[in-house]
Design an enzyme around this catalytic site. Structure first.
Site, PDB file in Angstrom:
ATOM      1  N   ARG A  94       0.881  -1.197   0.000  1.00  0.00           N
ATOM      2  CA  ARG A  94       0.000   0.000   0.000  1.00  0.00           C
ATOM      3  C   ARG A  94       0.908   1.233   0.000  1.00  0.00           C
ATOM      4  O   ARG A  94       1.910   1.263   0.707  1.00  0.00           O
ATOM      5  CB  ARG A  94      -0.941   0.020   1.225  1.00  0.00           C
ATOM      6  CG  ARG A  94      -2.022  -1.052   1.151  1.00  0.00           C
ATOM      7  CD  ARG A  94      -3.064  -0.869   2.248  1.00  0.00           C
ATOM      8  NE  ARG A  94      -4.044   0.159   1.913  1.00  0.00           N
ATOM      9  CZ  ARG A  94      -4.956   0.601   2.766  1.00  0.00           C
ATOM     10  NH1 ARG A  94      -5.001   0.147   4.008  1.00  0.00           N
ATOM     11  NH2 ARG A  94      -5.834   1.523   2.408  1.00  0.00           N
ATOM     12  N   GLN A 197     -15.078   1.618   7.675  1.00  0.00           N
ATOM     13  CA  GLN A 197     -14.238   1.374   8.859  1.00  0.00           C
ATOM     14  C   GLN A 197     -14.902   1.898  10.131  1.00  0.00           C
ATOM     15  O   GLN A 197     -14.718   1.338  11.217  1.00  0.00           O
ATOM     16  CB  GLN A 197     -12.868   2.058   8.699  1.00  0.00           C
ATOM     17  CG  GLN A 197     -11.935   1.401   7.708  1.00  0.00           C
ATOM     18  CD  GLN A 197     -12.027   2.033   6.349  1.00  0.00           C
ATOM     19  OE1 GLN A 197     -13.068   2.571   5.963  1.00  0.00           O
ATOM     20  NE2 GLN A 197     -10.952   1.971   5.579  1.00  0.00           N
ATOM     21  N   ASP A 238      -2.106   8.783   8.046  1.00  0.00           N
ATOM     22  CA  ASP A 238      -1.269   7.792   7.359  1.00  0.00           C
ATOM     23  C   ASP A 238       0.096   8.350   7.005  1.00  0.00           C
ATOM     24  O   ASP A 238       1.044   7.599   6.788  1.00  0.00           O
ATOM     25  CB  ASP A 238      -1.972   7.284   6.106  1.00  0.00           C
ATOM     26  CG  ASP A 238      -3.144   6.409   6.505  1.00  0.00           C
ATOM     27  OD1 ASP A 238      -4.198   6.966   6.857  1.00  0.00           O
ATOM     28  OD2 ASP A 238      -2.972   5.182   6.529  1.00  0.00           O
TER      29      ASP A 238
HETATM   30  O1  MRU Z   1      -7.559   2.391   4.486  1.00  0.00           O
HETATM   31  P1  MRU Z   1      -7.277   2.236   5.937  1.00  0.00           P
HETATM   32  O2  MRU Z   1      -8.396   1.606   6.705  1.00  0.00           O
HETATM   33  O3  MRU Z   1      -5.954   1.554   6.198  1.00  0.00           O
HETATM   34  O4  MRU Z   1      -7.130   3.720   6.466  1.00  0.00           O
HETATM   35  C1  MRU Z   1      -6.797   3.943   7.812  1.00  0.00           C
HETATM   36  C2  MRU Z   1      -6.791   5.376   8.162  1.00  0.00           C
HETATM   37  O5  MRU Z   1      -6.967   6.243   7.333  1.00  0.00           O
HETATM   38  C3  MRU Z   1      -6.469   5.738   9.567  1.00  0.00           C
HETATM   39  O6  MRU Z   1      -7.106   6.924   9.928  1.00  0.00           O
HETATM   40  C4  MRU Z   1      -4.945   5.937   9.671  1.00  0.00           C
HETATM   41  O7  MRU Z   1      -4.264   4.812   9.212  1.00  0.00           O
HETATM   42  C5  MRU Z   1      -4.513   6.237  11.038  1.00  0.00           C
HETATM   43  S1  MRU Z   1      -4.789   4.803  12.049  1.00  0.00           S
HETATM   44  C6  MRU Z   1      -4.020   4.805  13.417  1.00  0.00           C
END
Ligand code: MRU
EC number: 5.3.1.23
Length: 350
Positions: A94, A197, A238
């Site tokens: 990713r 999520q 992220d």
């Molecule tokens: O696509 P995802 O579910 O991996 O995205 C996660 C997020 O955007 C979270 O807000 C981010 O990783 C921070 S988590 C501690």
């Protein structure tokens, strides 16, 4: 003060094996996968078995242990060369969360110094990355909760809890801590289309840990602010660029714009492993595009009119000027900018 609730772990290393709670199936089923190759770990990250920036870094670190064990068995003399494609495969799983490359860089640094069987040292390093993340989350929980005195309501987005990290969570860690300390009265969570999520994961975590949660459609967030029900938006990240721009789950930018308009404060909670001083600004952060079917369907069923196309960026960029405070385990930065973030990271490295 009550102890903040913290009962969930989604990444487990046990008896030399990586076990992941399959987040695609929550909340319907709590099923665990056992992974025994780097390719399987990379697939699990790409396919969202494990997701959330810190959690994918931790899973990748254990993926390196698994790959090194295999390559050393196959070729004790030249296992480091054979390991290279495994590291590349994990790194490519990713693109947006920098924690993935950060964890791999840490494992690589150790690999360079190793002679003989690499497994004990690499296992210990992956375990340290995991434990340090939990400790960072606990510290951020305390630092972030200190901003939240007598708050009527907070709104969070996506899932930033134990499922997204080594445990406890970033933004959700602050919410757990603040709830335990009686600092907030209500927790709102966006459902977080298209992958849900918020509805599937954040609500599951909070209900399980005894924290009442109210879900809303993403499109209801501005109205929630307009009606005065929340004083803070609290999110994870992220990747945070050197100038303080924040990449996070798609929809975060819109929340920040609406929050500023309504006088609602905007907090970003992320460990220093999410801060990327090598990326100048948000414009340089790669944004993952995910399959259109995630937008065109819901619950595994195609719901859009046949023939419609979809645009599905998984993340967006919130400019630094819309952020009131960034909370890391090394300290907090209010109204972030390049100099303040550089000073924070220098302190963290000292
Ligand atoms: O696509 P995802 O579910 O991996 O995205 C996660 C997020 O955007 C979270 O807000 C981010 O990783 C921070 S988590 C501690």
């Amino acid at each position: 003060m009550n102890t903040p609730p913290d009962s969930i772990r989604a990444v487990v290393w046990q008896e030399g094996e990586l076990r992941l709670l399959d987040q695609r199936r929550l909340p319907d089923a709590e099923s665990w996968l056992r992974l025994d190759t780097a390719a399987a770990v990379a697939d699990a990250i790409r396919d969202m078995v494990v997701r959330g920036a810190p959690a994918i870094g931790i899973a990748a670190a254990y993926g390196v242990v698994i790959a090194a064990r295999q390559r050393y068995r196959e070729n004790p003399a030249d296992w480091k060369t054979a390991l290279e494609p495994d590291l590349e495969q994990l790194a490519a799983a990713r693109p947006t969360a920098v924690n993935l490359c950060w964890a791999l860089a840490r494992m690589r640094g150790l690999i360079q110094c190793l002679d003989g069987d690499p497994v004990p040292a690499l296992t210990a390093e992956a375990g340290r990355i995991h434990e340090e993340d939990i400790a960072a989350n606990r510290r951020m929980g305390e630092l972030g909760a200190a901003f939240l005195d007598g708050v009527e309501g907070v709104l969070t987005h996506c899932n930033t809890g134990s499922l997204a990290t080594g445990g406890f969570g970033t933004a959700l860690g602050v919410i757990r801590q603040a709830w335990g300390e009686g600092r907030i009265r209500r927790v709102f969570a966006d459902e977080t289309r298209p992958w849900l999520q918020g509805a599937r994961l954040t609500a599951w975590e909070l209900v399980r840990d005894g924290i009442p949660v109210t879900l809303l459609a993403d499109a209801a967030a501005a109205h929630l602010m307009h009606t005065g029900q929340v004083q803070w938006v609290i999110v994870g990240s992220d990747r945070i660029a050197a100038n303080g721009d924040v990449a996070n789950k798609i929809g975060t930018y819109g929340l920040a714009v609406a929050a500023r308009h309504h006088g609602v404060k905007f907090m970003v909670v992320a460990p220093t492993s999410t801060v990327d001083l090598g990326t100048a600004s948000g414009a340089d952060i790669p944004i993952e595009q995910r399959p259109g079917e995630e937008v065109l369907g819901a619950g595994g069923r195609h719901i859009a009119a046949p023939g419609a196309a979809a645009w599905n960026p998984a993340f967006d960029i919130t400019p630094a000027e819309l952020v009131d405070v960034i909370v890391t385990e090394a300290g907090v930065v209010e109204r972030p900018d390049r100099d303040k973030l550089a000073a924070l990271m220098a302190r963290a490295a000292a």
